[in-house]
Design a protein around this motif. Sequence first.
Motif, mmCIF file in Angstrom:
data_model
loop_
_atom_site.group_PDB
_atom_site.id
_atom_site.type_symbol
_atom_site.label_atom_id
_atom_site.label_comp_id
_atom_site.label_asym_id
_atom_site.label_seq_id
_atom_site.Cartn_x
_atom_site.Cartn_y
_atom_site.Cartn_z
ATOM 1 N N ALA A 82 1.419 3.526 -6.149
ATOM 2 C CA ALA A 82 0.301 4.450 -6.410
ATOM 3 C C ALA A 82 0.730 5.576 -7.340
ATOM 4 O O ALA A 82 -0.015 5.963 -8.246
ATOM 5 N N ASN B 258 -5.552 5.776 -6.149
ATOM 6 C CA ASN B 258 -4.818 4.598 -6.616
ATOM 7 C C ASN B 258 -4.153 3.858 -5.459
ATOM 8 O O ASN B 258 -4.125 2.627 -5.445
ATOM 9 N N ARG B 259 -3.656 4.589 -4.487
ATOM 10 C CA ARG B 259 -3.046 3.939 -3.323
ATOM 11 C C ARG B 259 -4.091 3.085 -2.588
ATOM 12 O O ARG B 259 -3.826 1.950 -2.203
ATOM 13 N N HIS B 260 -5.267 3.637 -2.414
ATOM 14 C CA HIS B 260 -6.356 2.926 -1.756
ATOM 15 C C HIS B 260 -6.732 1.655 -2.543
ATOM 16 O O HIS B 260 -6.910 0.584 -1.960
ATOM 17 N N TRP C 84 3.326 4.426 -1.397
ATOM 18 C CA TRP C 84 3.086 5.490 -2.366
ATOM 19 C C TRP C 84 3.724 5.209 -3.716
ATOM 20 O O TRP C 84 3.216 5.659 -4.737
ATOM 21 N N ALA D 169 -3.920 -1.006 -2.352
ATOM 22 C CA ALA D 169 -3.863 -1.604 -1.019
ATOM 23 C C ALA D 169 -4.925 -2.686 -0.840
ATOM 24 O O ALA D 169 -4.757 -3.601 -0.039
ATOM 25 N N PRO E 34 -3.927 9.308 -4.153
ATOM 26 C CA PRO E 34 -4.493 8.594 -2.995
ATOM 27 C C PRO E 34 -5.574 7.572 -3.384
ATOM 28 O O PRO E 34 -5.713 6.539 -2.728
ATOM 29 N N ALA F 13 0.815 -1.214 0.000
ATOM 30 C CA ALA F 13 0.000 0.000 0.000
ATOM 31 C C ALA F 13 0.847 1.262 0.000
ATOM 32 O O ALA F 13 0.351 2.329 0.301
#
Length: 160
Positions: A21, A141-143, A18, A146, A139, A16
């Motif tokens: 992302a 894409n990070r979510h 950065w 993850a 954020p 997860a």
Amino acid sequence: MGDHEGHVPAGPAAPAGWRPALRATAHCLTGCAIGEVLGMAIGTALAWHTVPTLLLAIGLAFVFGYSFTLFAVLRVGLALRAALGVALAADTLSIATMELVDNAVLLLLPGAMDAHLSDQLFWWSLALAFAIAFVATAPVNRHLIARGRGHAVVHRYHGH
């Protein structure tokens, strides 16, 4: 085409952090930017009003955004139907976020939608809109990554 025929392989969620992302967001931005600039350039060159120009730009952003992922997963041997599913799963929320934010910025910047291709305002407003959209989309894409979604789905087929 063997194991790649029609399913997304099971696997653990991607880290997860950065870095993945930001890579996914840069990938999304590349496709979106090509489509969006092309659509805005066509609409502006043809002296279209704001709504048809935005619709063309958004449509082309989705086409180019999906195309980048589609071609990448087709290259590793995924069948077309499955590849389309992967592209839709990987990119829809990212592209939608990017388009919502960057077009909102363009609509809010005074004169941006009326600027012509030869105006610096046309290019600066696009650059600013893309930069803000990148920050807003990372954020998301990070979510997704993850939770094993978004570009995590693409990375199950190949690591880039």
